[in-house]
Design an enzyme around this catalytic site. Sequence first.
Site, PDB file in Angstrom:
ATOM      1  N   LEU A   1       0.856  -1.183   0.000  1.00  0.00           N
ATOM      2  CA  LEU A   1       0.000   0.000   0.000  1.00  0.00           C
ATOM      3  C   LEU A   1       0.891   1.232   0.000  1.00  0.00           C
ATOM      4  O   LEU A   1       1.690   1.408   0.910  1.00  0.00           O
ATOM      5  CB  LEU A   1      -0.789  -0.056   1.318  1.00  0.00           C
ATOM      6  N   HIS A   2       0.794   2.044  -1.033  1.00  0.00           N
ATOM      7  CA  HIS A   2       1.640   3.245  -0.991  1.00  0.00           C
ATOM      8  C   HIS A   2       1.101   4.406  -1.815  1.00  0.00           C
ATOM      9  O   HIS A   2       1.639   5.506  -1.763  1.00  0.00           O
ATOM     10  CB  HIS A   2       3.053   2.924  -1.490  1.00  0.00           C
TER      11      HIS A   2
END
Length: 359
Positions: A202-203
């Site tokens: 997740l980024h």
Amino acid sequence: MSVAIVFGTRPQIVKSAPIVYEALRCGLDLEVIHTGQHYDYLLSQVFIKEFGLPEPVVNLGVGSGSHAYQTGEIMLRLEKYLVGGRYALVLIPGDTNSALAGALTSVKLGIPVAHVEAGARCYDMSMAEEVNRRLIDHCSRLLFAPTLNCKRNLEKESVVGEIYLTGDTMYDVFLRFRDKAEKSDILERLNLVNGEYGLLTLHRAENVDDPVRLKSILEGVGRTNVEIVFPIHPRTANRIREFNISLEHGNVRVVDPVGYVDMLKLLKHAKLVLTDSGGLQKEAFWSKTPCVTLRDRTEWVETVEAGVNFLVGTDANRIIQAVRFIEDNYDLIRGRFCENPFGDGCAARRIVDIVMRFI
Ligand code: UD1
């Protein structure tokens, strides 16, 4: 004259590696320029080492900042290296701020640009990468499309450069390291059981910079009954701290970012992947691991059409439902992995061949 390849972030190093190998094999004088957008060892140097790439001729050391800062500062610093007529062509992989700055600087100096991974579109202009890739494509002389769908997107937009369907250099590098990845001991190191864990990454700014979306994703992931391993991007770690979000769900284990070979091993042996990354959706496909994409849209529509990648956005309930669906229909979904639309593993060879004829 030389050719330059400009990168600055983790995924761009992955996309560039096979082109550098092929250039070395063919005697193409290719110089690597690192913008310094990613500077942590685990986001940059680890990949250069793992891939055995030559050290960049320069690292511009730009680092983090706003989009305007990053793009503008890379342009100013890069211009100094590109002036002087040394380069016949600049290769730009991907869609990051480093890619946009590299393309704009080159084209404004009159140096032709070749875009690697041209034509990817998710039709969501709120994503920085969608803006970047559109602008890069429209100022490129050579456009290397990884899939037929990407090629068609470029044709629809009537780009001025020449379009080539080359395949995806990420698939080239995936094939090259696939066997090596099997020897990684990451499962033992993290005490994970083959086929029984989920992998989360997740980024994306639009997910992690928004506390509501970030909380919702982590709540959804935390309420699945799957053990989740979460190699965390520094941006996400910072936001979780800033927003004071606690990862109280016992099933999510946060670990440091992992290198390429370890990531391939984690992908291959996971029950499923949850991600908002573009590259990981493709790598999950090649690993034959079902994927839940934590975005509303994707540029890799081929994986969704195949029925192995589920676009769920950031709603906690939709995440839980998708994970349940995959668990309940596991064999059916595993049987859906179809012919690879991302080429034959020879994308870099085609790209270098075209570049050598061009210069
Ligand atoms: C960038 C790319 C994205 C790509 C991603 C891969 C843009 C607009 N985004 O996002 O397309 O998928 O790289 O990781 O170019 N940070 C560190 N160490 C680093 C680099 C960043 O701690 O080495 C932290 C900083 O707090 C920084 C934040 O991460 O502010 C964001 O970094 P940035 O380079 O702006 O974008 P990414 O989120 O990495």
